[in-house]
Design a protein around this motif. Structure first.
Motif, PDB file in Angstrom:
ATOM      1  N   SER A 156      29.476   8.964 -66.675  1.00 27.79           N
ATOM      2  CA  SER A 156      28.505   7.974 -67.136  1.00 27.79           C
ATOM      3  C   SER A 156      27.492   7.694 -66.034  1.00 27.79           C
ATOM      4  O   SER A 156      26.280   7.664 -66.275  1.00 27.79           O
ATOM      5  N   GLU A 157      27.988   7.486 -64.825  1.00 26.91           N
ATOM      6  CA  GLU A 157      27.102   7.257 -63.685  1.00 26.91           C
ATOM      7  C   GLU A 157      26.206   8.466 -63.441  1.00 26.91           C
ATOM      8  O   GLU A 157      24.997   8.322 -63.202  1.00 26.91           O
ATOM      9  N   LEU A 158      26.785   9.658 -63.515  1.00 28.35           N
ATOM     10  CA  LEU A 158      25.999  10.875 -63.294  1.00 28.35           C
ATOM     11  C   LEU A 158      24.857  10.983 -64.293  1.00 28.35           C
ATOM     12  O   LEU A 158      23.693  11.170 -63.909  1.00 28.35           O
ATOM     13  N   HIS A 159      25.177  10.857 -65.568  1.00 24.89           N
ATOM     14  CA  HIS A 159      24.152  11.079 -66.590  1.00 24.89           C
ATOM     15  C   HIS A 159      23.223   9.876 -66.756  1.00 24.89           C
ATOM     16  O   HIS A 159      22.079  10.041 -67.212  1.00 24.89           O
ATOM     17  N   ASP A 160      23.674   8.693 -66.355  1.00 26.31           N
ATOM     18  CA  ASP A 160      22.766   7.548 -66.318  1.00 26.31           C
ATOM     19  C   ASP A 160      21.764   7.706 -65.169  1.00 26.31           C
ATOM     20  O   ASP A 160      20.734   7.020 -65.142  1.00 26.31           O
ATOM     21  N   THR A 161      22.075   8.576 -64.235  1.00 26.30           N
ATOM     22  CA  THR A 161      21.149   8.907 -63.147  1.00 26.30           C
ATOM     23  C   THR A 161      20.246  10.073 -63.537  1.00 26.30           C
ATOM     24  O   THR A 161      19.037  10.048 -63.299  1.00 26.30           O
ATOM     25  N   LEU A 162      20.837  11.102 -64.150  1.00 19.65           N
ATOM     26  CA  LEU A 162      20.077  12.312 -64.459  1.00 19.65           C
ATOM     27  C   LEU A 162      19.131  12.150 -65.648  1.00 19.65           C
ATOM     28  O   LEU A 162      18.024  12.709 -65.636  1.00 19.65           O
ATOM     29  N   LYS A 163      19.546  11.430 -66.673  1.00 20.49           N
ATOM     30  CA  LYS A 163      18.708  11.321 -67.875  1.00 20.49           C
ATOM     31  C   LYS A 163      17.355  10.662 -67.580  1.00 20.49           C
ATOM     32  O   LYS A 163      16.298  11.204 -67.963  1.00 20.49           O
ATOM     33  N   PRO A 164      17.328   9.505 -66.878  1.00 17.80           N
ATOM     34  CA  PRO A 164      16.021   8.921 -66.543  1.00 17.80           C
ATOM     35  C   PRO A 164      15.188   9.832 -65.639  1.00 17.80           C
ATOM     36  O   PRO A 164      13.960   9.884 -65.773  1.00 17.80           O
ATOM     37  N   LEU A 165      15.863  10.540 -64.738  1.00 19.62           N
ATOM     38  CA  LEU A 165      15.151  11.470 -63.872  1.00 19.62           C
ATOM     39  C   LEU A 165      14.507  12.580 -64.691  1.00 19.62           C
ATOM     40  O   LEU A 165      13.341  12.948 -64.467  1.00 19.62           O
ATOM     41  N   ALA A 166      15.268  13.113 -65.642  1.00 21.15           N
ATOM     42  CA  ALA A 166      14.736  14.174 -66.502  1.00 21.15           C
ATOM     43  C   ALA A 166      13.520  13.687 -67.285  1.00 21.15           C
ATOM     44  O   ALA A 166      12.494  14.378 -67.372  1.00 21.15           O
ATOM     45  N   LEU A 167      13.622  12.486 -67.849  1.00 14.64           N
ATOM     46  CA  LEU A 167      12.509  11.939 -68.618  1.00 14.64           C
ATOM     47  C   LEU A 167      11.291  11.708 -67.728  1.00 14.64           C
ATOM     48  O   LEU A 167      10.152  11.995 -68.116  1.00 14.64           O
ATOM     49  N   GLU A 168      11.531  11.213 -66.522  1.00 13.12           N
ATOM     50  CA  GLU A 168      10.439  10.957 -65.577  1.00 13.12           C
ATOM     51  C   GLU A 168       9.708  12.245 -65.210  1.00 13.12           C
ATOM     52  O   GLU A 168       8.475  12.268 -65.082  1.00 13.12           O
ATOM     53  N   LEU A 169      10.479  13.328 -65.047  1.00  8.16           N
ATOM     54  CA  LEU A 169       9.890  14.596 -64.618  1.00  8.16           C
ATOM     55  C   LEU A 169       9.447  15.470 -65.790  1.00  8.16           C
ATOM     56  O   LEU A 169       8.911  16.557 -65.582  1.00  8.16           O
ATOM     57  N   GLY A 170       9.723  15.020 -67.003  1.00  5.68           N
ATOM     58  CA  GLY A 170       9.251  15.750 -68.176  1.00  5.68           C
ATOM     59  C   GLY A 170      10.198  16.798 -68.719  1.00  5.68           C
ATOM     60  O   GLY A 170       9.795  17.674 -69.486  1.00  5.68           O
ATOM     61  N   TYR A 171      11.477  16.711 -68.358  1.00  8.65           N
ATOM     62  CA  TYR A 171      12.466  17.665 -68.874  1.00  8.65           C
ATOM     63  C   TYR A 171      13.134  17.078 -70.114  1.00  8.65           C
ATOM     64  O   TYR A 171      13.775  16.025 -70.035  1.00  8.65           O
TER      65      TYR A 171
END
Length: 270
Positions: free
Chosen positions: A99-114
């Protein structure tokens, strides 16, 4: 069949157009990163999460492998150790970690356009108790290997076929998996387990675990290594080293290493 699955994997990434890979440096996520980069080029990004449960050596391996593949690689920090639901080490500990991992990665992906976050979960993982898979799915992550029913053996076979030198790299789950459910996880405990495993690897051993049980270190080796280990290792020196790491007692598991061994207590309760 292997060639067909490889082509299906390539097709899957071509359909995604852009992807962020949850990349640990293990053989599974590295294959995913390799194929993603081959298909998408600079539209693929590998991201490694760093926390006390990741050995520094594993991060270095991840960096080396990403460079060899050619994929862009980013490192982020995760903070699962701040969550008592994780550090208390319940049977669903991995749920809170992922949960912590994907709560970190998902916003990052959205921010970078992935549009997609993908991981290295393979088909075999679906047959084990893996509460972290649920957390990833809840957050929209995709698992290309599992989707295409690619097993661990097939991951290694494809990796070898592609000339990846780490195709036979032993599995290295996070250090928190070394603790029996219910034993509190602390940074110092993670560090002593990590240092103990590094010590054994420097002796030339592989495919091993050091399980923590209170003040006791339980060494697990592949069964074929046990006899030679007992006969050739300077055991007093090893015990002294482990005690310097913070353990009091050092034992050897005569059954040998078996992935997911600590989950057998769950089966006994069924």
């Amino acid at each position: 069949m292997i060639d067909q699955k490889l082509e299906q994997l390539k097709t899957l990434f071509a359909e995604m157009e852009m992807a962020l890979i949850a990349y640990s440096g293990g053989v599974d996520s590295t294959l995913v990163a390799k194929i993603a980069h081959d298909v998408l080029g600079d539209r693929a990004l590998a991201v490694t999460a760093v926390s006390p449960s990741l050995l520094p050596e594993e991060l270095e391996d991840a960096r080396i492998q990403a460079a060899a593949i050619g994929i862009a690689h980013k490192v982020v920090q995760t903070h699962e150790m701040d969550n008592p639901n994780y550090t208390s080490n319940p049977v669903n500990r991995c749920y809170f970690c992922k949960s912590e991992l994907h709560d970190t990665l998902k916003p990052l992906a959205l921010e970078l356009g992935y549009p997609y976050v993908v991981d290295g979960v393979n088909a075999d993982d679906l047959g084990d108790y893996r509460p972290g898979i649920k957390a990833a799915k809840e957050r929209g992550a995709r698992s290309p290997l599992a989707e295409l029913t690619i097993s661990k053996a097939e991951v290694r076979q494809i990796s070898k076929q592609l000339g990846l030198s780490w195709w036979d790299k032993p599995a290295q789950p996070c250090l928190s998996s070394r603790f029996p459910y219910g034993e509190e996880i602390t940074v110092s405990k993670l560090q002593r387990v990590g240092r103990a495993e590094i010590y054994l690897r420097k002796l030339g051993l592989s495919n091993l675990r050091v399980r923590s049980d209170g003040d006791t270190a339980k060494i697990e080796l592949s069964p074929e290594q046990i006899k030679e280990f007992v006969l050739t290792t300077d055991l007093p020196t090893l015990v002294s080293a482990f005690q310097e790491f913070g353990f009091i007692y050092v034992t050897l598991d005569l059954e040998g290493y078996r992935s997911g061994k600590l989950n057998q207590v769950l089966l006994q309760k069924v």
